[in-house]
Design a protein around this motif. Structure first.
Motif, PDB file in Angstrom:
ATOM      1  N   ARG A 160       0.837  -1.213   0.000  1.00  0.00           N
ATOM      2  CA  ARG A 160       0.000   0.000   0.000  1.00  0.00           C
ATOM      3  C   ARG A 160       0.866   1.256   0.000  1.00  0.00           C
ATOM      4  NH1 ARG A 160      -1.610   2.802   4.274  1.00  0.00           N
ATOM      5  NH2 ARG A 160      -1.204   1.105   5.714  1.00  0.00           N
ATOM      6  N   LEU A 161       2.017   1.183   0.642  1.00  0.00           N
ATOM      7  CA  LEU A 161       2.906   2.339   0.707  1.00  0.00           C
ATOM      8  C   LEU A 161       3.817   2.456  -0.504  1.00  0.00           C
ATOM      9  CD1 LEU A 161       3.836   2.210   4.486  1.00  0.00           C
ATOM     10  CD2 LEU A 161       2.284   3.806   3.340  1.00  0.00           C
ATOM     11  N   GLY A 162       3.648   1.553  -1.468  1.00  0.00           N
ATOM     12  CA  GLY A 162       4.383   1.661  -2.718  1.00  0.00           C
ATOM     13  C   GLY A 162       5.700   0.940  -2.778  1.00  0.00           C
ATOM     14  N   THR A 163       5.937   0.002  -1.861  1.00  0.00           N
ATOM     15  CA  THR A 163       7.175  -0.776  -1.897  1.00  0.00           C
ATOM     16  C   THR A 163       7.185  -1.617  -3.165  1.00  0.00           C
ATOM     17  OG1 THR A 163       7.282  -0.848   0.494  1.00  0.00           O
ATOM     18  CG2 THR A 163       8.540  -2.503  -0.691  1.00  0.00           C
ATOM     19  N   PRO A 164       8.247  -1.475  -3.950  1.00  0.00           N
ATOM     20  CA  PRO A 164       8.307  -2.257  -5.205  1.00  0.00           C
ATOM     21  C   PRO A 164       8.551  -3.735  -4.953  1.00  0.00           C
ATOM     22  CG  PRO A 164      10.225  -0.798  -4.995  1.00  0.00           C
ATOM     23  CD  PRO A 164       9.350  -0.577  -3.805  1.00  0.00           C
TER      24      PRO A 164
END
Length: 69
Positions: free
Chosen positions: A65-69
């Motif tokens: 959700r926080l955009g960690t690839p």
């Protein structure tokens, strides 16, 4: 500085949060500059893959959700 620290094998506080399935700690460490792509030694696990491996699925969802690839 501590949020970005890692032990000799690359194990970092964010990996510990992932292993403990602690989303609140993961958010805190990321806010203080933890690198979600830091690898654990030769395993190649980053925070997200370590969370999934350890069945820390709430933490894994938070990392995504926080955009960690």
């Amino acid at each position: 500085e501590l949020a970005r620290a890692a032990g000799p094998q690359g194990f970092a506080p964010l990996h510990a949060a992932a292993e403990a399935n602690d989303s609140r700690l993961a958010v805190l460490f990321l806010a203080y500059g933890a690198d979600p792509l830091t690898k654990i030694g030769e395993t190649g696990h980053d925070a997200l893959s370590w969370a999934v491996t350890c069945l820390g699925l709430d933490c894994a969802k938070t990392l995504v959700r926080l955009g960690t690839p």
